[in-house]
Design an enzyme around this catalytic site. Sequence first.
Site, PDB file in Angstrom:
ATOM      1  CD  GLN A 125      -2.009   1.419   2.930  1.00  0.00           C
ATOM      2  OE1 GLN A 125      -1.256   0.980   3.788  1.00  0.00           O
ATOM      3  NE2 GLN A 125      -3.063   2.136   3.234  1.00  0.00           N
ATOM      4  CB  SER A 146       3.035   6.924   4.395  1.00  0.00           C
ATOM      5  OG  SER A 146       1.928   6.470   5.126  1.00  0.00           O
ATOM      6  CB  SER A 196       4.110  -2.959   5.363  1.00  0.00           C
ATOM      7  OG  SER A 196       3.976  -2.031   6.401  1.00  0.00           O
ATOM      8  CD  GLU A 239      -3.724   1.124   6.915  1.00  0.00           C
ATOM      9  OE1 GLU A 239      -4.135   2.096   6.252  1.00  0.00           O
ATOM     10  OE2 GLU A 239      -2.526   0.936   7.169  1.00  0.00           O
ATOM     11  CG  ASN A 296      -2.501   5.372  19.729  1.00  0.00           C
ATOM     12  OD1 ASN A 296      -2.620   4.613  18.760  1.00  0.00           O
ATOM     13  ND2 ASN A 296      -2.134   4.952  20.916  1.00  0.00           N
ATOM     14  CD  GLU A 297      -0.693  10.946  19.230  1.00  0.00           C
ATOM     15  OE1 GLU A 297      -0.407  10.338  18.177  1.00  0.00           O
ATOM     16  OE2 GLU A 297      -0.217  10.621  20.341  1.00  0.00           O
TER      17      GLU A 297
HETATM   18  C1  LIG Z   1       5.049  -0.548  11.062  1.00  0.00           C
HETATM   19  C2  LIG Z   1       4.491   0.480  10.115  1.00  0.00           C
HETATM   20  C3  LIG Z   1       4.018   0.073   8.891  1.00  0.00           C
HETATM   21  C4  LIG Z   1       3.501   1.012   8.002  1.00  0.00           C
HETATM   22  N1  LIG Z   1       3.075   0.561   6.777  1.00  0.00           N
HETATM   23  C5  LIG Z   1       2.624   1.460   5.865  1.00  0.00           C
HETATM   24  C6  LIG Z   1       2.262   1.026   4.552  1.00  0.00           C
HETATM   25  O1  LIG Z   1       2.342  -0.171   4.222  1.00  0.00           O
HETATM   26  N2  LIG Z   1       1.858   1.949   3.654  1.00  0.00           N
HETATM   27  C7  LIG Z   1       1.749   3.277   3.962  1.00  0.00           C
HETATM   28  O2  LIG Z   1       1.347   4.050   3.098  1.00  0.00           O
HETATM   29  N3  LIG Z   1       2.111   3.732   5.199  1.00  0.00           N
HETATM   30  C8  LIG Z   1       2.547   2.854   6.153  1.00  0.00           C
HETATM   31  N4  LIG Z   1       2.918   3.298   7.415  1.00  0.00           N
HETATM   32  C9  LIG Z   1       2.901   4.742   7.691  1.00  0.00           C
HETATM   33  C10 LIG Z   1       1.889   5.197   8.726  1.00  0.00           C
HETATM   34  O3  LIG Z   1       0.589   5.261   8.168  1.00  0.00           O
HETATM   35  C11 LIG Z   1       2.362   6.595   9.195  1.00  0.00           C
HETATM   36  O4  LIG Z   1       3.553   6.383   9.947  1.00  0.00           O
HETATM   37  C12 LIG Z   1       1.369   7.304  10.063  1.00  0.00           C
HETATM   38  O5  LIG Z   1       0.219   7.666   9.312  1.00  0.00           O
HETATM   39  C13 LIG Z   1       1.963   8.576  10.712  1.00  0.00           C
HETATM   40  O6  LIG Z   1       2.573   9.393   9.768  1.00  0.00           O
HETATM   41  P1  LIG Z   1       4.050   9.976  10.017  1.00  0.00           P
HETATM   42  O7  LIG Z   1       4.924   8.859  10.427  1.00  0.00           O
HETATM   43  O8  LIG Z   1       4.414  10.797   8.819  1.00  0.00           O
HETATM   44  O9  LIG Z   1       3.899  10.946  11.298  1.00  0.00           O
HETATM   45  P2  LIG Z   1       3.402  12.454  11.302  1.00  0.00           P
HETATM   46  O10 LIG Z   1       2.146  12.571  10.515  1.00  0.00           O
HETATM   47  O11 LIG Z   1       4.533  13.342  10.930  1.00  0.00           O
HETATM   48  O12 LIG Z   1       3.037  12.670  12.835  1.00  0.00           O
HETATM   49  C14 LIG Z   1       4.037  12.957  13.842  1.00  0.00           C
HETATM   50  C15 LIG Z   1       3.325  13.105  15.182  1.00  0.00           C
HETATM   51  O13 LIG Z   1       2.388  14.220  15.137  1.00  0.00           O
HETATM   52  C16 LIG Z   1       1.092  13.791  15.513  1.00  0.00           C
HETATM   53  N5  LIG Z   1       0.085  14.508  14.703  1.00  0.00           N
HETATM   54  C17 LIG Z   1       0.130  14.745  13.364  1.00  0.00           C
HETATM   55  N6  LIG Z   1      -0.985  15.421  12.971  1.00  0.00           N
HETATM   56  C18 LIG Z   1      -1.746  15.586  14.088  1.00  0.00           C
HETATM   57  C19 LIG Z   1      -3.028  16.189  14.350  1.00  0.00           C
HETATM   58  N7  LIG Z   1      -3.732  16.751  13.359  1.00  0.00           N
HETATM   59  N8  LIG Z   1      -3.499  16.164  15.611  1.00  0.00           N
HETATM   60  C20 LIG Z   1      -2.799  15.583  16.629  1.00  0.00           C
HETATM   61  N9  LIG Z   1      -1.570  15.005  16.445  1.00  0.00           N
HETATM   62  C21 LIG Z   1      -1.058  15.000  15.211  1.00  0.00           C
HETATM   63  C22 LIG Z   1       1.063  12.303  15.182  1.00  0.00           C
HETATM   64  O14 LIG Z   1       0.090  11.634  15.972  1.00  0.00           O
HETATM   65  C23 LIG Z   1       2.490  11.871  15.545  1.00  0.00           C
HETATM   66  O15 LIG Z   1       2.600  11.639  16.932  1.00  0.00           O
HETATM   67  C24 LIG Z   1       3.446   2.386   8.335  1.00  0.00           C
HETATM   68  C25 LIG Z   1       3.941   2.800   9.589  1.00  0.00           C
HETATM   69  C26 LIG Z   1       4.444   1.867  10.472  1.00  0.00           C
HETATM   70  C27 LIG Z   1       4.955   2.334  11.812  1.00  0.00           C
END
Ligand SMILES: Cc1cc2nc3c(=O)[nH]c(=O)nc-3n(C[C@H](O)[C@H](O)[C@H](O)COP(=O)(O)OP(=O)(O)OC[C@H]3O[C@@H](n4cnc5c(N)ncnc54)[C@H](O)[C@@H]3O)c2cc1C
Length: 413
Positions: free
Chosen positions: A133, A136, A168, A251, A376-377
């Site tokens: 998928q 991100s 992933s 998902e 979680n947020e």
């Molecule tokens: C093990 C694993 C597998 C994954 N697999 C996939 C995959 O197969 N395909 C894919 O596309 N993605 C995948 N992901 C990505 C995952 O969906 C993102 O890591 C996730 O959506 C968070 O995005 P980010 O890491 O860019 O954090 P950010 O969006 O940069 O967030 C950073 C922090 O800010 C907080 N934050 C951001 N916006 C807000 C808001 N509006 N209000 C409150 N808090 C906020 C977040 O909660 C977090 O604590 C995977 C992630 C992991 C850990």
Amino acid sequence: MDLEEYRRQAREWLAANAPRDTPQDASQDAPQDLEGGAGSDPGGGVAVAREFMARLYDAGYSGITWPKEWGGQGLTQAEERAFAAEAAAHTLPTYVFSIGLGMCGPTLVDLGTDSQRRRFIRPLLRGEEIWCQLFSEPAAGSDVAALQTRATATDGGWVVDGQKVWTSVAQHADWGLLLARTDVDVPKHKGLTMLIVDMHAPGVTVRPLRDMTGRAHFNEIFFDGVHIPAENVVGRVGDGWSCAVTTLLHERLSISSGVGMGGQKDNPVAFEALRRSADTADPVVRDRLVELHIRSRALALFNQRLAQETRAGVFPGARGSAAKLLLAELTMFQADLATSLAGPGAVAWDEDDDAGGRLAHALSLAPAMALGGGTNEIMRNIVGERVLNLPPEPRTDKNVPFKDLRTSGEAAR
Ligand SMILES: Cc1cc2nc3c(=O)[nH]c(=O)nc-3n(C[C@H](O)[C@H](O)[C@H](O)COP(=O)(O)OP(=O)(O)OC[C@H]3O[C@@H](n4cnc5c(N)ncnc54)[C@H](O)[C@@H]3O)c2cc1C
């Protein structure tokens, strides 16, 4: 067939074909067998998983409730639950298919064209093709609609340039469900399109990323002039956001019910081993183990209810995010409990102590559950706004063309 008979046959088949859920056998499903470079399979885990899925499909136990016309079994939730109840005693080596089975396949069943369903569903269910998928990006995780990967219209299709991350199982994937920007002149949610991309196409580069478990669960992907034929558009051009919402719903439901991310498979074995070695005569330990059991059971029942509603045509909507949040919190509760019970054994173990290594792996993987599939947020925001009807967060960029957003930078122009 009578349900009891169905269950008896499933039990027999599993006994003959699936590994038992013992600490030794659990490694067959563990991601360590699946790491390595693009397309590589050093532990042979992917080959074993493909071969197992083919047998599972041929026996009639893959895609139990998926529509028959696209290759599923067309049975009911009762059969699915009966099979799951029997399979709980085993560790099925299906981790590498979790994204396809939990997210990409269900999206194609809901939104794909008939020829897409005919082409892709059966090979997915039979383990012949692995899916990933591609949503991100480095600057678009929680705010995935801010993504910058561009798909530009060309003769007979699209040309894609950009970068994805956290993808992933992409190092083993044959196909990817890609969300790309096809129009920068409209607000960010309106200029997206969902596409099926061939992960072996020229211009696709997959680089595995090692996380703190020491293994490569996810990857970064580069698209450099990758051609995608027009028939690989899922839904309508420009309607990618609503397609993505469908995928995200699947998902969250699949993660919370233990299909997506594969995480739940690893944990119970490790924690069961720990429970056996913990002092269960201690009333505090007993109390916490009972709480763990109650929370797990409550979540399982909530998931069962959401799944039943889905099959009955009732859209669970944002409540899927509540289930995913509960699983992330439960996983951290388990990890904290395990750490306090194991003490130093949670971080140091003898080389020949398989259970110790598995526990350490499960503990370092636990925080990922609070990120993957939405943090979680973000889950709390969704539940607050769409389940509890609290006032929404201010969104100042909602009606601004993507090319005028400060975050979109030069890449959007
Ligand atoms: C093990 C694993 C597998 C994954 N697999 C996939 C995959 O197969 N395909 C894919 O596309 N993605 C995948 N992901 C990505 C995952 O969906 C993102 O890591 C996730 O959506 C968070 O995005 P980010 O890491 O860019 O954090 P950010 O969006 O940069 O967030 C950073 C922090 O800010 C907080 N934050 C951001 N916006 C807000 C808001 N509006 N209000 C409150 N808090 C906020 C977040 O909660 C977090 O604590 C995977 C992630 C992991 C850990």
